[in-house]
Write an enzyme that holds these catalytic residues in place. Structure first.
Site, mmCIF file in Angstrom:
data_model
loop_
_atom_site.group_PDB
_atom_site.id
_atom_site.type_symbol
_atom_site.label_atom_id
_atom_site.label_comp_id
_atom_site.label_asym_id
_atom_site.label_seq_id
_atom_site.Cartn_x
_atom_site.Cartn_y
_atom_site.Cartn_z
ATOM 1 N N ASP A 102 0.809 -1.159 0.174
ATOM 2 C CA ASP A 102 -0.065 -0.080 0.082
ATOM 3 C C ASP A 102 0.887 1.307 -0.065
ATOM 4 O O ASP A 102 0.391 2.153 -0.729
ATOM 5 C CB ASP A 102 -0.677 0.028 1.241
ATOM 6 C CG ASP A 102 -2.226 -0.871 1.100
ATOM 7 O OD1 ASP A 102 -2.509 -1.341 0.042
ATOM 8 O OD2 ASP A 102 -2.952 -0.891 2.060
ATOM 9 N N HIS A 144 -5.097 8.265 7.257
ATOM 10 C CA HIS A 144 -4.824 6.767 7.903
ATOM 11 C C HIS A 144 -3.198 6.875 8.695
ATOM 12 O O HIS A 144 -3.014 5.902 9.330
ATOM 13 C CB HIS A 144 -4.647 5.651 6.649
ATOM 14 C CG HIS A 144 -6.075 5.433 6.067
ATOM 15 N ND1 HIS A 144 -7.126 5.075 7.019
ATOM 16 C CD2 HIS A 144 -6.391 5.230 4.865
ATOM 17 C CE1 HIS A 144 -8.146 4.897 5.920
ATOM 18 N NE2 HIS A 144 -7.712 4.902 4.814
ATOM 19 N N GLY A 152 -1.928 2.730 4.499
ATOM 20 C CA GLY A 152 -2.924 3.015 3.584
ATOM 21 C C GLY A 152 -2.944 4.391 2.772
ATOM 22 O O GLY A 152 -3.726 5.042 2.562
ATOM 23 N N ASP A 179 -14.585 10.056 3.767
ATOM 24 C CA ASP A 179 -13.964 9.047 2.849
ATOM 25 C C ASP A 179 -14.653 7.574 3.327
ATOM 26 O O ASP A 179 -15.268 7.407 4.119
ATOM 27 C CB ASP A 179 -12.685 9.074 3.363
ATOM 28 C CG ASP A 179 -11.628 8.086 2.429
ATOM 29 O OD1 ASP A 179 -11.027 8.807 1.630
ATOM 30 O OD2 ASP A 179 -11.626 6.925 2.455
ATOM 31 N N HIS A 181 -13.235 4.986 3.685
ATOM 32 C CA HIS A 181 -12.542 4.128 4.589
ATOM 33 C C HIS A 181 -12.558 4.970 5.862
ATOM 34 O O HIS A 181 -12.545 6.276 6.131
ATOM 35 C CB HIS A 181 -11.025 4.144 4.080
ATOM 36 C CG HIS A 181 -10.952 3.361 2.859
ATOM 37 N ND1 HIS A 181 -10.812 4.190 1.614
ATOM 38 C CD2 HIS A 181 -10.910 1.788 2.786
ATOM 39 C CE1 HIS A 181 -10.562 3.238 0.682
ATOM 40 N NE2 HIS A 181 -10.802 1.881 1.334
ATOM 41 N N ASP A 268 -14.243 8.069 -2.500
ATOM 42 C CA ASP A 268 -14.380 6.697 -2.915
ATOM 43 C C ASP A 268 -15.516 6.029 -2.336
ATOM 44 O O ASP A 268 -15.485 5.141 -2.530
ATOM 45 C CB ASP A 268 -12.987 6.184 -2.329
ATOM 46 C CG ASP A 268 -12.568 6.551 -0.629
ATOM 47 O OD1 ASP A 268 -13.205 7.286 -0.391
ATOM 48 O OD2 ASP A 268 -11.608 5.948 -0.667
ATOM 49 N N TYR A 312 -10.652 6.912 -6.484
ATOM 50 C CA TYR A 312 -9.742 6.129 -7.522
ATOM 51 C C TYR A 312 -10.507 5.991 -8.836
ATOM 52 O O TYR A 312 -9.753 5.255 -9.661
ATOM 53 C CB TYR A 312 -9.235 4.548 -6.731
ATOM 54 C CG TYR A 312 -8.868 4.995 -5.384
ATOM 55 C CD1 TYR A 312 -7.625 5.386 -5.313
ATOM 56 C CD2 TYR A 312 -9.657 4.977 -4.273
ATOM 57 C CE1 TYR A 312 -7.080 5.765 -4.019
ATOM 58 C CE2 TYR A 312 -8.984 5.166 -3.031
ATOM 59 C CZ TYR A 312 -7.785 5.742 -3.013
ATOM 60 O OH TYR A 312 -7.350 5.974 -1.669
HETATM 61 ZN ZN LIG Z 1 -10.396 5.883 1.124
#
Ligand SMILES: [Zn+2]
Ligand SMILES: [Zn+2]
Length: 402
Positions: A102, A144, A152, A179, A181, A268, A312
């Site tokens: 990553d 992250h 990440g 986000d 995540h 994302d 992405y």
């Molecule tokens: Zn993300």
């Protein structure tokens, strides 16, 4: 100085911005580059910044590296030294979360990463000095990064650092992480600070990296109740996602009374994103950004730093998400169509990377044009249930400011 003008499509209940928001972007932004094939690609800045420019945004702050002393507000100095070692020689053995996978090493990674941190930090300083109300740093949002390790795609935690800067002035900070995540690094860095309320709305850690962000993560010691997590099932779309955002943010802001807001607008969560499984639209992302703007005016004298984050689908989604954040900060609604010249400019690249055709509008059709299946409907209903349950629990715990 822009005056209120009906034709500019000012969002109701929000005062006209007396200055344009500050756009943070410069030559160093594209130096944060893990190499060809890495999903967090600097290719996003080409279509992303040019679409912002097409709606009137002008970069006004070029990121330069934060100092070692500043990075030490949120990172272990030994970790910064490890990043510097990789920066000089990217072929060392993996350590501190840096290595193949990553977050791979690259030459100059310390300077590039410190510049992302510096961009968010200097923008926050302009906000704290009252020179601007709103700033947007699309290359920021590296949520992250942990105190002593990369994670990440994130090396230095620029949102956590901007928050730390506001805390040095004694201001109460609301951090909103949209986000897909979980915003685990920001949460970890400010875990025990009752003056930082983090709210992360993300795909559940049972299905997605980083595997955390559950409702029982509430903050440590005196800070219990100031770390808020709303995990969503795969398949959750705009109906569940935006409802959850609108359900929790106003109530939490009313009790917490933030004096500055930092928000992360990773793209994302979108239905087209290749790395995650939510079905959010740019329309909903825009509505969420306008809500954050409204809360900044209601509670924080307009002090609002927004950042980008993940995302992405570089041609169909990221530029339109960034545009929506910018438009929210400019108190303007989206133009009726995306400029044809911009679409033509990026059409070939979009096709080459399998992200074609580029939509013609800033907003998406409902569900981004995808079918609304029974499991998606169930996921949306569950998102609202989760948000209600989390809000109820947190409102019991949240320390009231004196
Ligand atoms: Zn993300
Ligand atoms: Zn505003």
């Amino acid at each position: 100085m822009r005056t209120q003008d009906a034709s500019a499509g000012i969002v109701p209940d929000v005062p006209p911005a007396d200055r344009e928001p500050l756009l943070v972007y410069g030559p160093r932004s594209t130096s944060y580059d893990f190499g060809p094939g890495h999903p967090l690609t600097p290719r996003r800045f080409g279509p992303g910044i040019s679409l912002l420019e097409s709606i009137g945004a002008v970069p006004g702050l070029a990121p330069e590296p934060a100092t070692d002393d500043e990075l030490a507000w949120v990172h272990d100095p030994a970790y910064v030294e490890a990043v510097k070692a990789f920066s000089r020689n990217s072929s060392g053995p993996p350590r501190s979360g840096i290595g193949p996978g990553d977050t791979p090493a690259f030459e100059g990674m310390h300077e590039a990463s410190a510049a992302v941190a510096g961009g968010s930090l200097r923008a926050m300083e302009q906000i704290l000095r009252g020179e601007i109300e709103h700033a947007f740093h699309p290359g920021g949002g590296l949520h992250h990064a942990m105190p002593a390790r990369a994670s990440g795609f994130c090396v230095y935690d620029d949102p956590a650092l901007a928050i730390a800067r506001a805390r040095r002035d004694g201001l109460r900070v609301l951090y909103v992480d949209l986000d897909v995540h979980h915003g685990d690094g920001v949460q970890a860095i400010h875990w025990s600070d009752p003056g930082v309320l983090t709210v992360s709305i993300h795909e559940t850690g049972t299905a997605l990296f980083p595997g955390t962000g559950f409702p029982d993560e509430l903050g440590g010691g005196d800070a219990l109740g100031t770390k808020v997590n709303i995990p969503l099932d795969p398949g959750t779309g705009e109906r569940g996602w935006l409802a959850a955002v609108e359900l929790v943010l106003p109530g939490l802001a009313e009790v917490f009374k933030p004096e500055v807001i930092v928000s992360q607008h990773g793209a994302d969560a979108h239905a087209f994103d290749p790395l995650a499984h939510l079905r959010v639209t740019t329309t909903a992302m825009g509505a969420a950004a306008r809500l954050v703007d409204a809360l900044a005016h209601q509670w924080a004298d307009g002090r609002w730093l927004s950042t980008g984050g993940g995302g992405y689908d570089v041609y169909r989604v990221v530029p339109r998400d960034w545009a929506h954040v910018w438009l929210a900060a400019s108190h303007r609604t989206a133009p009726s169509a995306i400029p044809e010249a911009w679409r033509e400019r990026w059409a070939e690249d979009a096709e080459r990377f399998g992200q074609s055709p580029i939509p013609t509008t800033f907003d998406d059709p409902p569900g981004a044009g995808l079918p609304y299946r029974a499991p998606d409907k169930a996921a949306d209903a569950r998102a609202i249930e989760t948000a209600e349950a989390v809000l109820e629990r947190v409102l019991e715990l949240l320390p009231r400011p004196r």
